[in-house]
Structure formats: C-alpha cells, structure tokens
Design a protein around this motif. Structure first.
Motif, mmCIF file in Angstrom:
data_model
loop_
_atom_site.group_PDB
_atom_site.id
_atom_site.type_symbol
_atom_site.label_atom_id
_atom_site.label_comp_id
_atom_site.label_asym_id
_atom_site.label_seq_id
_atom_site.Cartn_x
_atom_site.Cartn_y
_atom_site.Cartn_z
ATOM 1 N N LEU B 22 41.347 30.259 45.057
ATOM 2 C CA LEU B 22 42.379 29.438 44.408
ATOM 3 C C LEU B 22 43.479 30.311 43.798
ATOM 4 C CD1 LEU B 22 43.394 26.660 43.392
ATOM 5 C CD2 LEU B 22 41.975 26.983 41.370
ATOM 6 N N TRP B 23 43.082 31.406 43.174
ATOM 7 C CA TRP B 23 44.081 32.284 42.547
ATOM 8 C C TRP B 23 44.992 32.876 43.621
ATOM 9 C CZ3 TRP B 23 41.420 35.696 38.244
ATOM 10 C CH2 TRP B 23 40.676 34.856 37.405
ATOM 11 N N VAL B 24 44.383 33.251 44.734
ATOM 12 C CA VAL B 24 45.178 33.823 45.825
ATOM 13 C C VAL B 24 46.172 32.784 46.336
ATOM 14 C CG1 VAL B 24 45.062 34.750 48.180
ATOM 15 C CG2 VAL B 24 43.365 35.455 46.473
ATOM 16 N N LEU B 25 45.674 31.560 46.547
ATOM 17 C CA LEU B 25 46.554 30.514 47.092
ATOM 18 C C LEU B 25 47.704 30.200 46.140
ATOM 19 C CD1 LEU B 25 43.836 28.043 48.471
ATOM 20 C CD2 LEU B 25 45.322 29.552 49.818
ATOM 21 N N ARG B 26 47.379 30.029 44.877
ATOM 22 C CA ARG B 26 48.413 29.593 43.932
ATOM 23 C C ARG B 26 49.299 30.746 43.463
ATOM 24 N NH1 ARG B 26 48.491 24.848 41.364
ATOM 25 N NH2 ARG B 26 49.443 25.885 39.587
ATOM 26 N N ASP B 27 48.649 31.847 43.045
ATOM 27 C CA ASP B 27 49.412 32.899 42.367
ATOM 28 C C ASP B 27 50.002 33.932 43.327
ATOM 29 O OD1 ASP B 27 48.640 31.582 40.138
ATOM 30 O OD2 ASP B 27 47.094 33.008 39.527
ATOM 31 N N LEU B 28 49.341 34.159 44.452
ATOM 32 C CA LEU B 28 49.869 35.177 45.377
ATOM 33 C C LEU B 28 50.635 34.540 46.538
ATOM 34 C CD1 LEU B 28 46.870 37.712 45.480
ATOM 35 C CD2 LEU B 28 48.795 37.614 43.900
ATOM 36 N N HIS B 30 51.696 31.285 46.423
ATOM 37 C CA HIS B 30 52.556 30.242 45.838
ATOM 38 C C HIS B 30 52.389 28.873 46.504
ATOM 39 C CE1 HIS B 30 54.091 33.604 43.666
ATOM 40 N NE2 HIS B 30 54.445 34.204 44.792
ATOM 41 N N LEU B 31 51.182 28.616 46.972
ATOM 42 C CA LEU B 31 50.846 27.289 47.509
ATOM 43 C C LEU B 31 50.228 26.503 46.348
ATOM 44 C CD1 LEU B 31 49.373 28.488 50.915
ATOM 45 C CD2 LEU B 31 51.479 27.164 50.610
ATOM 46 N N THR B 32 51.077 25.864 45.568
ATOM 47 C CA THR B 32 50.620 25.285 44.301
ATOM 48 C C THR B 32 50.177 23.826 44.395
ATOM 49 O OG1 THR B 32 52.936 24.841 43.797
ATOM 50 C CG2 THR B 32 51.989 26.860 42.877
ATOM 51 N N GLY B 33 50.085 23.312 45.619
ATOM 52 C CA GLY B 33 49.590 21.941 45.775
ATOM 53 C C GLY B 33 48.125 21.833 45.400
ATOM 54 N N THR B 34 47.391 22.904 45.577
ATOM 55 C CA THR B 34 45.973 22.919 45.208
ATOM 56 C C THR B 34 45.877 23.202 43.711
ATOM 57 O OG1 THR B 34 45.487 23.814 47.393
ATOM 58 C CG2 THR B 34 43.737 23.933 45.771
ATOM 59 N N LYS B 35 45.099 22.401 42.992
ATOM 60 C CA LYS B 35 45.105 22.476 41.529
ATOM 61 C C LYS B 35 43.873 23.165 40.946
ATOM 62 C CE LYS B 35 48.900 20.108 41.537
ATOM 63 N NZ LYS B 35 50.142 20.872 41.596
ATOM 64 N N PHE B 36 44.092 23.747 39.770
ATOM 65 C CA PHE B 36 42.981 24.257 38.970
ATOM 66 C C PHE B 36 42.558 23.141 38.021
ATOM 67 C CE2 PHE B 36 41.227 25.956 35.084
ATOM 68 C CZ PHE B 36 40.360 26.941 35.503
ATOM 69 N N GLY B 37 41.271 22.769 38.088
ATOM 70 C CA GLY B 37 40.793 21.734 37.167
ATOM 71 C C GLY B 37 39.810 22.300 36.171
ATOM 72 N N CYS B 38 38.596 22.565 36.634
ATOM 73 C CA CYS B 38 37.533 23.000 35.714
ATOM 74 C C CYS B 38 37.202 24.479 35.868
ATOM 75 C CB CYS B 38 36.284 22.169 35.952
ATOM 76 S SG CYS B 38 35.572 22.436 37.595
ATOM 77 N N GLY B 39 37.414 25.025 37.029
ATOM 78 C CA GLY B 39 37.099 26.436 37.268
ATOM 79 C C GLY B 39 35.631 26.716 37.553
ATOM 80 N N VAL B 40 34.791 25.683 37.577
ATOM 81 C CA VAL B 40 33.361 25.887 37.828
ATOM 82 C C VAL B 40 32.806 24.892 38.869
ATOM 83 C CG1 VAL B 40 32.721 27.056 35.683
ATOM 84 C CG2 VAL B 40 32.861 24.572 35.707
ATOM 85 N N ALA B 41 33.648 24.489 39.785
ATOM 86 C CA ALA B 41 33.223 23.644 40.915
ATOM 87 C C ALA B 41 32.673 22.285 40.504
ATOM 88 C CB ALA B 41 32.180 24.371 41.773
#
Lengths: 207, 156
Positions: B22-28, B30-41
């Motif tokens: 997720l970090w790679v997708l969003r932060d590296l 910049h595909l920000t459609g995928t969201k961070f919710g809980c961080g623990v699946a």
C-alpha cells in the motif's frame, strides 16, 4: 521335503526370498515401533501410548490448533475460539472463498504488531472433503480420528510422525503477538506425539 | 530496486522488501485510489488484486508482489465501464466513498469467480470490507446489478 515343497508349487529359492522379505518387513515394523521419541519401547505399549496422548490432546485442543480445526465451516479466532470475524468460510479447498481467501490477509510470516494476522505459507483449514475436526471431540474420538487413514488426510503412521514437523503445525508455537502458546513446549509435544504413535497410536477409553 | 507490474505497466521502485505494498502504491507510485484504513487487514479499504486475488495491501510486503500482476482501482477497467463501476454509478452506492475502492476490488473477485452470486455468496465475499456509512444494502444491490450487466455483456 523338497518334493513336498515342489508339490505345493514353491521352490526352496522362493521360500528363501520370502523369508528374507519377511525378515525385512518385521525389522521395519520393529524399527517403526522405536520411532523417534517412542520411549525406546521395542513393542507396542498401549499404556504408554495412551499416557502420551493425554499430553498430545491438551495441545490439539488449545486454540492454536483447534481454531483451524473447527466443527463448522468457519475458522475460529482468539483464546476463546470465537468464530472468525468477517464471515470467513472454509471453501472447498480449505483456503477460503472469493475475496476472503486465507492468504489475502495471512502472509507467509507473522505481521508485526499486537493481534495482527499470523502468517505461514501454508495457512488454511482442512479441506471440505476431509474436515479433520478437533472442536467438540473428546480424547477417544480425536485419537481414533487421527489414526484413521480415511479421516486424517490419508496419512500412515510414518507420515503422521512427519506431520508434527510440518511448518503449519510448528506455527502454533510462533503464534504472533498477543496470542498464548500451546500448553506444552514444541519439543515436549513432539516427544508425546512420537511416543503416542510409536507405541501404537492407541486411543484412550471411550464413554 | 524492486520491479513491479501495476495496472499493466512496469515500474521500478526503491523500497525495502518488507515495505507494505500500500505504501508503495500510494506514496511511491502516487496511485491514491487505494485507501489506508486500519493498517492491520481488518477493514478492507486497501484491497487490491495480486494475480487476481483480493489481497490487503496494508500488510502485504511489496516483495510478495514481485513477478505478479498488481491491479488497483485505477486499473480495474481502462474506460471506467467495468460492470461494477456502471452499477455503482447507477445506484449511487457511495456515501463518503472512503471504503469504496476496496469494496469494488473485492466485489470484482466475487463476480469473476461467481458470476451469478446469491446473497450468501455476497456475504461470504464482502463481509471483510467495512463501510462506516453503512452502504451495505446498496453494495449488495449493485453487485447483483453488475452480475446482470456482466451477463448481458457476455451474451452481447
């Protein structure tokens, strides 16, 4: 004598081969009874076997083992063995269904952090056609089930001994943060498991 | 450097192998459609496809994605006309929208594996995707609508 033997259709050479074969088979059985940790018993010792299973049973009924051997078609979770959240289902192959397959969350190793999904490359339930239920089974029933080739995933005794060394079985002793270990150490479990099967895999008395 | 295939394109990123996908997708990337919710699946907001399976990218190490096909919400379709996207628009499913990309990615796996899902199938597939706005009835309706559209497209 030679005549008699030949009359039966068996030559001395054949008899010899059969004797050697019988010898090899009995040696194999003898050494199997002395399987690793089998307490050094040369033969089957039902009392020692049943004593060992009492220890094994404590581990198998602990949440670390039983939670993935449920009586229903959903895995269990936690020390109280509640039904897995998210309505996770067994699926035919024991690996979940659709968007909720085991490995969608469970990685090949534990995720750091308290109560995060534990991991193992083989994470799954038993398949739907061989459920290998632990939940709700008393010691007699569970011992019989495990020793039954047609209920244990088609394992013979040697394969059962080996199964206790499987990575998914060992995962019980690396449960991830926030989860209790089984009541026996892994070496103590192995010793009891081997002694139980090595001494004949007897089941304790039923009801 | 780590080589990745995301939405059909090749990328090279500088990341530790255990960095969450997720970090790679969003932060590296910049595909920000995928969201961070809980961080623990636990919530499903970060769901993406890895070789067609709906994995939770917040706890999936990027190393697991090497040599596999990653598809995010941005790549679910090239024209925003995936049957689920059409049904979602038609029924105006989202409220706040935060969980919806995860909902869609999970629903897409369901429709691929079970083109004509029952309510029980939908529950079995979607119960791991939490929506704090409670759009579940519309999600369920939209999945059934998408199943119809998918069938029509197949027969068209």
């Amino acid at each position: 004598m030679n005549k008699n033997i030949q009359r039966c259709g068996i030559s001395i050479q054949t008899m010899g081969v059969m004797m050697v074969l019988l010898g090899v088979i009995s040696l194999g059985l003898f050494s199997f009874d002395r399987a690793p940790g089998g307490g050094g018993a040369a033969g089957k010792d039902s009392a020692a076997s049943v004593r060992a299973f009492a220890e094994v049973y404590k581990v198998l009924k602990s949440p670390r083992c039983m939670n993935c051997h449920p009586s229903g078609d959903q895995p269990l979770q936690g020390e109280d063995s509640h039904v897995h959240t998210m309505n996770v289902q067994r699926g035919e192959d024991g690996k979940g269904l659709y968007a909720l397959k085991c490995s969608n969350c469970h990685q090949s190793k534990n995720v750091p952090g308290l109560h995060t999904p534990p991991g193992n490359p083989k994470w799954q339930l038993p398949p739907a056609d061989m459920k290998m239920v632990f939940q709700g089974k008393d010691a007699h029933e569970l011992a019989k089930q495990i020793m039954d080739y047609n209920q244990n995933g088609h394992k013979n005794k040697a394969q059962l001994i080996e199964h206790a060394r499987d990575t998914l079985v060992k995962a019980a002793w690396r449960p991830g943060e926030g989860r209790k270990l089984p009541p026996l150490s892994y070496p103590a479990f192995l010793k009891a498991w081997d002694a139980w099967i090595g001494n004949g895999g007897y089941a304790p008395g039923g009801h | 450097m780590i080589n990745l295939n995301v939405n059909g394109k090749a990328f090279q990123v500088s990341a530790e192998p255990d960095m969450p996908l997720l970090w790679v997708l969003r932060d590296l990337l910049h595909l920000t459609g995928t969201k961070f919710g809980c961080g623990v699946a636990q919530c499903g907001a970060c769901t993406v496809h890895l070789n067609g399976e709906a994995v939770r990218s917040c706890i999936t190490p990027v190393s697991r994605a090497v040599g596999k096909r990653v598809v995010t919400i941005e790549g679910l379709s090239t024209d925003h006309l995936h049957p689920l996207q059409q049904a979602w628009l038609e029924l105006d499913v989202p409220q706040c929208g935060y969980c919806q990309s995860g909902q869609l990615m999970s629903a897409a796996v369901l429709l691929k594996e079970k083109p004509d899902p029952t309510d029980a199938d939908i529950d079995a597939a979607m119960s791991g995707n939490i929506c704090r706005c409670g759009t579940y009835p519309r999600i369920k309706k939209a999945i059934k609508e998408a199943a119809k559209l998918q069938k029509e497209n197949t027969h068209a």
